[in-house]
Scaffold this active site. Structure first.
Site, PDB file in Angstrom:
ATOM      1  N   SER A 134       0.836  -1.198   0.000  1.00 16.60           N
ATOM      2  CA  SER A 134       0.000   0.000   0.000  1.00 16.60           C
ATOM      3  C   SER A 134       0.867   1.242   0.000  1.00 16.60           C
ATOM      4  O   SER A 134       2.000   1.228   0.506  1.00 16.60           O
ATOM      5  CB  SER A 134      -0.894   0.022   1.248  1.00 16.60           C
ATOM      6  N   TYR A 145      -1.331  -0.479  10.150  1.00 15.37           N
ATOM      7  CA  TYR A 145      -1.494  -0.900   8.749  1.00 15.37           C
ATOM      8  C   TYR A 145      -0.285  -0.465   7.929  1.00 15.37           C
ATOM      9  O   TYR A 145       0.253  -1.245   7.143  1.00 15.37           O
ATOM     10  CB  TYR A 145      -2.776  -0.302   8.184  1.00 15.37           C
TER      11      TYR A 145
END
Length: 241
Positions: A134, A145
């Site tokens: 990501s 994350y």
């Protein structure tokens, strides 16, 4: 016999688009996920070249089900797409630890366990391992994350070094903001969408097909000499990392 691709998190969003693209390229596609009904819908959408196995790739006891589904066929392409943003209450250290652990399990352990379980079956030479990261891994903003996705970047360097001697490539694709996925389910606002689009030089959001097309390149003849790389597909929201 057709080539075989395995796609984790293949029931929705980027995973489903990638599995559909690979099926269109002539691959037999095995999609892996935790929800049987979602997988069944995806198989119907992808077509007769797709099959599914229900498994949580963060659980080592469930990886053998995927290996069994592959059988004695070589795996030409492995796309580790499974992952999620894990929300939670961080008001206590115990809750913080639980969220960080769940995030690591969902985004890193899923890729590690599935790759290691299928490693003996990867085509030699010519196999391709692709990890989905990501933009958050490079610019932050996602807490655990971001940290979990960044861990894939370090791991792929080791993986590429280990597999290179067998003629297998290993790379990371780091998408930017992508719509038509479950990632932002219940969390995206109109203002949040606008800010993310404005942050991209191309002034649009990404789509699952944008990522699938990058997989097509890495899995195809053009990706033969590409390994140990972080491929950014973010519309210019993060430059040159």
């Amino acid at each position: 016999m057709a080539r075989l691709a395995v796609v984790s998190g293949g029931g929705t969003g980027i995973g489903r688009a990638t599995a559909g693209m690979l099926a269109g390229e002539g691959y037999d596609v095995l999609i892996v996920g935790r929800r049987p009904a979602v997988l069944a819908d995806a198989v119907k959408w992808i077509g007769p070249q797709a099959t599914a196995v229900t498994a949580d790739c963060a659980d080592p006891a469930q990886i053998p089900a995927v290996v069994q589904a592959v059988g004695d066929r070589p795996v030409d392409v492995l796309v580790n797409n499974a992952g999620a943003y894990v929300a939670g209450d961080d008001s206590t250290l115990a809750e913080l630890a639980d969220r960080w652990t769940a995030t690591f399990d969902s985004n890193v352990l899923t890729a590690v366990l599935l790759t290691e379980g299928l490693r003996p079956l990867l085509r030699r030479p010519g196999g391709r391992v692709i990890l989905l990261s990501s933009v958050a891994a490079q610019r932050g903003g996602g807490g655990p994350y971001s940290a979990a996705k960044a861990a894939l970047h370090g791991w792929v360097f080791d993986l590429a070094a280990q597999l290179g001697r067998d003629g297998i490539t290993a790379n990371v694709i780091a998408p930017g903001y992508v719509t038509d996925s479950e990632f932002f389910a219940g969390r995206m606002t109109e203002e949040g969408h606008r800010k993310r689009v404005e942050a991209a030089l191309l002034k649009r959001a990404g789509e699952p097909d944008d990522i699938a097309e990058t997989v097509r390149w890495l899995a195809g003849p053009g990706g033969t000499f590409v390994t140990g790389q972080i491929i950014n597909v973010n519309g210019g929201s993060v430059l040159g990392r």
